[in-house]
Design an enzyme around this catalytic site. Structure first.
Site, mmCIF file in Angstrom:
data_model
loop_
_atom_site.group_PDB
_atom_site.id
_atom_site.type_symbol
_atom_site.label_atom_id
_atom_site.label_comp_id
_atom_site.label_asym_id
_atom_site.label_seq_id
_atom_site.Cartn_x
_atom_site.Cartn_y
_atom_site.Cartn_z
ATOM 1 N N LYS A 65 2.361 -2.825 6.239
ATOM 2 C CA LYS A 65 2.672 -2.714 4.813
ATOM 3 C C LYS A 65 4.139 -2.334 4.584
ATOM 4 C CE LYS A 65 -1.300 -4.008 3.321
ATOM 5 N NZ LYS A 65 -1.428 -5.324 2.661
ATOM 6 N N SER A 71 0.848 -1.194 0.000
ATOM 7 C CA SER A 71 0.000 0.000 0.000
ATOM 8 C C SER A 71 0.880 1.238 0.000
ATOM 9 C CB SER A 71 -0.876 0.002 1.260
ATOM 10 O OG SER A 71 -1.527 1.257 1.428
ATOM 11 N N TYR A 108 -1.452 -0.516 10.500
ATOM 12 C CA TYR A 108 -1.601 -0.908 9.092
ATOM 13 C C TYR A 108 -0.382 -0.457 8.282
ATOM 14 C CZ TYR A 108 -3.606 -1.318 4.406
ATOM 15 O OH TYR A 108 -3.831 -1.641 3.082
#
Length: 246
Positions: free
Chosen positions: A153, A136, A149
């Protein structure tokens, strides 16, 4: 549709919805014997109805032992897409242990585990292969309520590079794709409000979010022989977001 993956066997994790589902469907169109993995049986059932030639396997990637058994049961794989991922948005000062464990187990640990299983068969067969990990833009920038998160990533980016380095001598290519907001059904719901989407779109030079097809095309390219000399890359699919600064 060019049958560029005839004779190949592919596995896509997180294939019940969104990007993973469309990647799995495209792999079938391209001639690959494709295995779609998801924890949600109903999603797999609807996918099977839509694409009868696809093979489905239901397992929760948070369960190490069940994952090991399920992925090993599939047999040799030539093309792997580690797409499974979750997010539990929380402010930095309110991150819970359970949220951290869930995100890291699915986004990071399962990528390592599934890749280990698949790559070992690639090495033993001396056949080479290709692995694409879904990362991402959040791996490279700060986003509100995305600390864990983003960390997961960023880990995927680092894992991708290390996988490429260690597996390259075995003719196994490993790359990552790093999209901006993607207009899956969830993405459309989450970013439908102009007051939320507007500021982010204004930071994207192309002034739009990614369509699912944009990410699928990047994944298929990196899996294909057309990317035969590309390994260890983290490819932004972001309309130029990461060049624009904060």
């Amino acid at each position: 549709m060019e049958k560029q993956f005839d004779g190949k066997r592919a596995l896509v994790t997180g294939a019940g919805k969104g990007i993973g589902r469309d990647v799995a469907k495209e792999l079938v169109k391209c001639g690959a014997v494709t295995y779609a993995l998801s924890r949600t049986q109903s999603d797999l059932d609807s996918l099977k109805e839509e694409v009868p030639d696809i093979h489905t396997i239901a397992v929760d990637l948070a369960d190490w032992d069940a994952t090991q058994k399920a992925v090993e049961s599939i047999g040799p794989i030539d093309l792997l897409v580690n797409n499974a991922g979750i997010n539990i948005p929380e402010p930095m000062l309110e991150i819970k242990k359970e949220s951290y464990d869930s995100i890291m187990n699915i986004n990071v640990r399962s990528c390592i585990q599934v890749s280990q299983i698949v790559a070992k068969t690639m090495v033993s067969r001396k056949c080479g292969g290709a692995i694409v990990n879904l990362s991402s833009q959040a791996s490279m920038i700060a986003l509100t309520n995305h600390a864990v998160y983003s960390a997961s990533k960023a880990s995927i980016d680092a894992i991708t590079k290390n996988m490429a380095f260690e597996l390259g001598p075995h003719k196994i290519r490993c790359n990552a794709v790093n999209p901006t907001v993607v207009l899956t059904e969830l993405g459309k719901r989450s970013w439908s409000a102009p007051e939320r989407s507007g500021p982010l779109i204004n930071r994207i030079p192309l002034r739009k979010f990614a369509e699912v097809e944009d990410v699928v095309n990047a994944v298929i390219f990196l899996l294909s022989d057309k990317a035969a000399m590309i390994s260890g890359t983290c490819l932004p699919v972001d309309g130029g977001f990461l060049i624009a600064g904060v």
